[in-house]
Design a protein around this motif. Structure first.
Motif, PDB file in Angstrom:
ATOM      1  N   SER A 192       0.676  -1.351   0.033  1.00  0.00           N
ATOM      2  CA  SER A 192      -0.054  -0.050   0.160  1.00  0.00           C
ATOM      3  C   SER A 192       0.782   1.336  -0.077  1.00  0.00           C
ATOM      4  O   SER A 192       2.172   1.295   0.464  1.00  0.00           O
ATOM      5  CB  SER A 192      -1.021  -0.020   1.271  1.00  0.00           C
ATOM      6  N   TRP A 230       0.780   3.817   2.333  1.00  0.00           N
ATOM      7  CA  TRP A 230       1.192   3.966   3.399  1.00  0.00           C
ATOM      8  C   TRP A 230       2.276   2.989   4.053  1.00  0.00           C
ATOM      9  O   TRP A 230       3.282   3.404   4.481  1.00  0.00           O
ATOM     10  CB  TRP A 230       0.032   3.992   4.728  1.00  0.00           C
ATOM     11  N   ILE A 266      -4.596   8.280   5.413  1.00  0.00           N
ATOM     12  CA  ILE A 266      -5.086   7.005   4.826  1.00  0.00           C
ATOM     13  C   ILE A 266      -6.320   7.358   4.180  1.00  0.00           C
ATOM     14  O   ILE A 266      -6.574   6.715   3.349  1.00  0.00           O
ATOM     15  CB  ILE A 266      -5.385   6.298   6.209  1.00  0.00           C
ATOM     16  N   SER A 267      -7.228   8.189   4.618  1.00  0.00           N
ATOM     17  CA  SER A 267      -8.437   8.521   3.737  1.00  0.00           C
ATOM     18  C   SER A 267      -8.048   9.046   2.432  1.00  0.00           C
ATOM     19  O   SER A 267      -8.880   8.612   1.667  1.00  0.00           O
ATOM     20  CB  SER A 267      -9.360   9.497   4.730  1.00  0.00           C
ATOM     21  N   ASN A 312      -7.054   6.139   0.217  1.00  0.00           N
ATOM     22  CA  ASN A 312      -8.123   5.328  -0.079  1.00  0.00           C
ATOM     23  C   ASN A 312      -9.274   5.943  -1.206  1.00  0.00           C
ATOM     24  O   ASN A 312      -9.691   5.212  -2.061  1.00  0.00           O
ATOM     25  CB  ASN A 312      -9.157   5.079   1.086  1.00  0.00           C
ATOM     26  N   LYS A 313      -9.060   7.345  -1.349  1.00  0.00           N
ATOM     27  CA  LYS A 313      -9.740   8.052  -2.309  1.00  0.00           C
ATOM     28  C   LYS A 313      -9.187   7.869  -3.680  1.00  0.00           C
ATOM     29  O   LYS A 313      -9.741   7.832  -4.654  1.00  0.00           O
ATOM     30  CB  LYS A 313      -9.840   9.405  -1.812  1.00  0.00           C
ATOM     31  N   ALA A 351      -6.013  -0.451  -2.921  1.00  0.00           N
ATOM     32  CA  ALA A 351      -5.567  -0.650  -1.507  1.00  0.00           C
ATOM     33  C   ALA A 351      -4.269  -1.333  -1.729  1.00  0.00           C
ATOM     34  O   ALA A 351      -3.185  -0.911  -0.748  1.00  0.00           O
ATOM     35  CB  ALA A 351      -6.513  -1.689  -1.002  1.00  0.00           C
ATOM     36  N   LYS A 352      -3.811  -1.790  -2.677  1.00  0.00           N
ATOM     37  CA  LYS A 352      -2.551  -2.442  -2.879  1.00  0.00           C
ATOM     38  C   LYS A 352      -2.041  -2.120  -4.185  1.00  0.00           C
ATOM     39  O   LYS A 352      -2.723  -1.982  -5.318  1.00  0.00           O
ATOM     40  CB  LYS A 352      -2.337  -3.966  -2.684  1.00  0.00           C
TER      41      LYS A 352
END
Length: 317
Positions: A102, A104, A304-305, A308-309, A313-314
C-alpha cells in the motif's frame, strides 16, 4: 498533538480561499482548481535559511563534509545518467515487479532512507513528506489531492533499498534533467557533465537533441530517479489524482525548469498549465524541511483516507 513547521501562516490563506470566486488574482485550471497567478501571492512565509544555518539549495558551501558529499554525488550523477542508461532503467522498473504494498506501507519504508543529495535535510524521509503535506494542508485546505501529492512525491526513493535493487544514490535522488539533448548550464555542478559520454555525442549534445521544439515533456526522457519511478507507479496502478498531481510527482526535482526557467523550448501548452501547480508545490517541498517533527500517528488517519480515495488498496511497485 500534531507539530507543524512554525514558518507557515494559515488564517489569511483560509479566508482567501473562501473568497476565491470573487478574486481577480487567480486563474482557473481544468476541473475548477485554483492556481495563483503569482507564486509569491499565496500568503506563504518562506524562511531565509535552513535549520543548518545556510541558504536553501546552497551548493557552494564546500566547508562542510555534507556539502562535499553532495558535490561528489552530483559528479557521479552527471557522469552516469546517459540516454541509454535511462532507457534501461525505465524498461526494468516499468515492469513493477519488485513488491506489492500500500501507499502507507511505502511511507513507512522511507524511515530507512536519507537523501545524500539534499543539503537542507538529514532527517528520515517520512518526516519531509509529512512536513510538506501538512504545510500545504494548512494553506490549501480544500485541495486534498495536493496534500496527498505532497505525501507521496518522494516515495520513489525506496529504490535505494535492497528489496528494490539497492540503486546508488546518483540513480535515485538529486535534481533531474533531460537526457538526449544538451545539458543546460543551469544544472547544479554542470562542470561534471563533460565526462558524460552523451556530452560528446552529436546525436545528443545539441539544444533539441533527439526531440523537437514544443514536443511536450511526456515525450522527453528525464534522468532516472525517484520522480520518474513514482510517476510510473501511480499512473500504471490507476490513480485518480488529477494530471497536475502526476506532473508534480514526475518533475518536482526538475529544478533547471521550475527554478531556472530552462528547457522551456521542449514544453507543450499543457505542460505550461501544470507548471503553475508545480510552482505552488515547490515552495512547500523545499522550505518546509525542519527539525520540528510531525506527530505521525496523529495525522495518519487523514492521509489514509486520502490514499483510499485516490489509490487502490495495494499497488504494484
Amino acid at each position: 498533538m500534531t507539530v507543524l513547521v512554525e514558518h507557515f501562516t494559515s488564517d489569511s490563506r483560509i479566508e482567501e480561499k473562501k473568497m476565491k470566486d470573487e478574486r481577480d488574482d487567480e486563474l482557473l485550471w481544468d476541473g475548477g482548481l485554483v492556481v495563483p497567478k503569482s507564486k509569491e501571492a499565496d500568503g506563504f512565509d518562506a524562511p531565509d535559511i535552513n535549520f543548518l544555518g545556510h541558504s536553501f539549495r546552497d551548493y557552494e558551501n564546500g566547508a562542510s563534509e555534507r556539502q562535499k558529499g553532495v558535490e561528489e554525488f552530483y559528479r557521479m550523477q552527471h557522469i552516469h545518467q546517459t540516454y541509454d542508461f535511462v532507457k534501461e532503467m525505465r524498461k526494468e522498473y516499468g515492469k513493477l515487479n519488485k513488491m506489492d504494498m500500500s501507499i502507507w506501507e511505502c511511507c513507512e519504508l522511507l524511515n530507512n532512507v536519507v537523501d545524500d543529495s539534499d543539503p537542507d535535510l538529514d532527517e528520515p524521509q517520512i518526516q519531509h513528506l509529512l512536513q510538506s503535506a501538512e504545510a500545504i494542508r494548512r494553506d490549501y485546505p480544500n485541495e486534498d489531492w495536493l496534500h496527498l501529492t505532497a505525501l507521496i512525491h518522494d516515495l520513489g526513493k525506496v529504490l535505494l533499498l535492497p528489496e528494490f535493487g539497492g540503486l546508488p544514490q546518483w540513480a535515485v535522488v538529486g535534481d533531474t534533467f533531460p537526457v538526449g539533448c544538451a545539458f543546460d548550464s543551469a544544472n547544479i555542478h554542470h562542470k561534471y557533465f563533460k565526462e558524460n559520454p552523451d556530452n560528446s555525442n552529436p546525436k545528443y549534445n545539441t539544444k533539441n537533441g533527439v526531440y523537437s521544439e514544443g514536443c511536450g515533456l511526456d515525450n522527453v526522457l528525464m534522468s532516472w530517479g525517484h520522480d520518474d519511478y513514482m510517476y510510473l507507479v501511480a499512473k500504471e496502478n490507476g490513480t485518480t489524482l488529477p494530471h497536475a498531481g502526476l506532473f508534480i510527482i514526475r518533475y518536482h526535482s526538475f529544478y533547471p525548469l521550475h527554478k531556472a526557467g530552462t528547457y522551456t523550448h521542449l514544453m507543450s501548452e499543457e505542460d505550461k498549465e501544470d507548471l503553475k501547480w508545480l510552482h505552488v508545490f515547490n515552495k512547500y517541498d523545499l522550505y518546509s524541511k525542519s527539525k520540528v517533527q510531525v506527530d505521525v500517528e496523529q495525522v495518519k488517519p487523514y492521509y489514509i483516507s486520502l490514499i483510499n480515495k485516490y489509490f487502490p488498496a495495494k499497488l504494484k511497485w
